[in-house]
Design a protein around this motif. Structure first.
Motif, PDB file in Angstrom:
ATOM      1  N   TRP A 230      -0.228 -21.481 -18.546  1.00  0.00           N
ATOM      2  CA  TRP A 230      -1.030 -22.604 -17.347  1.00  0.00           C
ATOM      3  C   TRP A 230      -1.306 -21.080 -15.786  1.00  0.00           C
ATOM      4  CZ3 TRP A 230      -2.642 -26.902 -18.047  1.00  0.00           C
ATOM      5  CH2 TRP A 230      -2.757 -27.722 -19.248  1.00  0.00           C
ATOM      6  N   GLU A 234      -5.881 -21.258 -15.068  1.00  0.00           N
ATOM      7  CA  GLU A 234      -6.388 -21.626 -13.833  1.00  0.00           C
ATOM      8  C   GLU A 234      -7.737 -20.753 -13.734  1.00  0.00           C
ATOM      9  OE1 GLU A 234      -3.466 -20.967 -10.788  1.00  0.00           O
ATOM     10  OE2 GLU A 234      -2.722 -22.707 -11.126  1.00  0.00           O
ATOM     11  N   GLU A 237     -11.388 -22.004 -14.276  1.00  0.00           N
ATOM     12  CA  GLU A 237     -11.312 -23.556 -12.679  1.00  0.00           C
ATOM     13  C   GLU A 237     -12.789 -23.305 -12.752  1.00  0.00           C
ATOM     14  OE1 GLU A 237      -9.128 -25.263  -8.848  1.00  0.00           O
ATOM     15  OE2 GLU A 237      -8.306 -23.098  -9.652  1.00  0.00           O
ATOM     16  N   SER A 263      -6.113 -30.585 -15.434  1.00  0.00           N
ATOM     17  CA  SER A 263      -6.558 -29.590 -14.749  1.00  0.00           C
ATOM     18  C   SER A 263      -7.665 -28.747 -14.696  1.00  0.00           C
ATOM     19  CB  SER A 263      -5.391 -28.358 -15.064  1.00  0.00           C
ATOM     20  OG  SER A 263      -5.600 -27.036 -14.584  1.00  0.00           O
ATOM     21  N   HIS A 264      -8.665 -29.046 -15.501  1.00  0.00           N
ATOM     22  CA  HIS A 264      -9.882 -28.878 -15.351  1.00  0.00           C
ATOM     23  C   HIS A 264     -10.914 -29.745 -15.426  1.00  0.00           C
ATOM     24  CE1 HIS A 264     -13.567 -26.743 -16.106  1.00  0.00           C
ATOM     25  NE2 HIS A 264     -13.471 -25.673 -16.284  1.00  0.00           N
TER      26      HIS A 264
END
Length: 302
Positions: A230, A234, A237, A263-264
């Motif tokens: 994870w 990032e 991103e 997350s994206h």
């Protein structure tokens, strides 16, 4: 694979910083039609090689609207690249460094990347190791969380498979082993897969990989959680990102895909029915989605 298709790419080699000769396939339609356009670099799975991307590379490099240069790599210990005497450095960090050095050799400072399985894990590292090289990424059936059940299946398949006598038997064995996860594949698809995986060495068909790479999986302690990526995810991103998931995949779960999308915000998700790990990218619906994804980021400006 027919011989006319084999003329569509150039076999090239470069030398890693620690002295290994690494092989790559370069499908280059010529600078007159690709000027300023992002090349595509294809990164194969754990024990696979550049031949996995043969059909996809042909299609993308011959696209009548947006032809582009497509490069597929053999990591150290795979395909036509040298095997490493130090088996301990068959790892993501070293392989990511090899990719960066191959790009430098090719004078490529920015590209779109397609990473299948292990190749997608390498992409997680690349996006953080070099700020400009990765302009966009396609993760083929891989994400920051690796399904333990799928990894165990890969371990068992690689370390228990019997050797075929010829390519016809190789295709039949692959279908027997994986057919339940890939009902969408044709007999031609299984035959092409066999030619990508196996090579004749002294009259015996063998997987085109250093056996030490598959043996590494035997040392994984599955009583402990598989480490996640994870923190590396990032790094994507600010990049255009696509995730391809095989309907029957045990390596990339739907819950992980959902978490990746959370997350994206711009993540494009493609689900491939009738295929497992990993989906064949030159078949639909993966192919047209990859083409449209690349078309949206086709030029190499920053």
């Amino acid at each position: 694979m027919d011989d006319t298709n084999s003329q569509a790419f150039q076999d090239r080699t470069c030398v890693s910083s620690d002295g290994l000769t690494l092989h790559l396939r370069d499908c280059d339609p010529g600078s007159d039609v690709t000027e300023g356009r992002l090349p595509v670099i294809c990164l194969p799975g754990l024990t696979r090689n550049s031949r996995d991307f043969h059909q996809l590379a042909l299609i993308l490099s011959r696209d009548p609207v947006i032809p582009r240069r497509v490069i597929a790599l053999d990591y150290r210990g795979r395909g036509l690249s040298d095997w490493d005497e130090n088996k301990a450095i068959y790892n993501l960090a070293v392989e990511a460094r090899d990719v960066i050095e191959a790009c430098a050799y090719l004078k490529i400072d920015r590209a779109a990347f397609i990473g299948t399985s292990r190749g997608g894990l390498i992409l997680h590292l690349l996006a953080g190791m070099t700020s400009d090289l990765v302009a966009a990424a396609v993760l083929n059936d891989i994400g920051p969380v690796i399904g333990a059940e799928g990894l165990m299946k890969i371990r068992d398949d690689l370390n228990a498979a019997r050797l075929p006598h010829d390519m016809e038997e190789a295709a039949a064995l692959l279908k027997q082993r994986h057919g339940a996860d890939f009902p969408a594949l044709s007999e031609d698809d299984w035959a092409e897969m066999a030619t990508a995986i196996y090579r004749d060495v002294d009259g015996q068909l063998v997987p085109d990989v250093d056996p030490a790479i598959a043996q590494q999986l035997l040392s994984i302690d599955f009583t402990k959680p598989v480490p996640d990526l994870w923190a590396h995810y990032e790094n994507f991103e600010q990049l255009p990102l696509m995730a391809v998931r095989g309907e029957n995949s045990m390596l990339l779960s739907e819950s992980t895909v959902t978490a990746m999308a959370s997350s994206h915000a711009g993540l494009k998700i493609v689900r491939v029915p009738g295929q497992g790990h990993p989906p064949l990218l030159h078949l639909e619906p993966a192919l047209s989605n990859i083409q449209s994804f690349l078309a949206a980021i086709q030029y190499a400006d920053h």
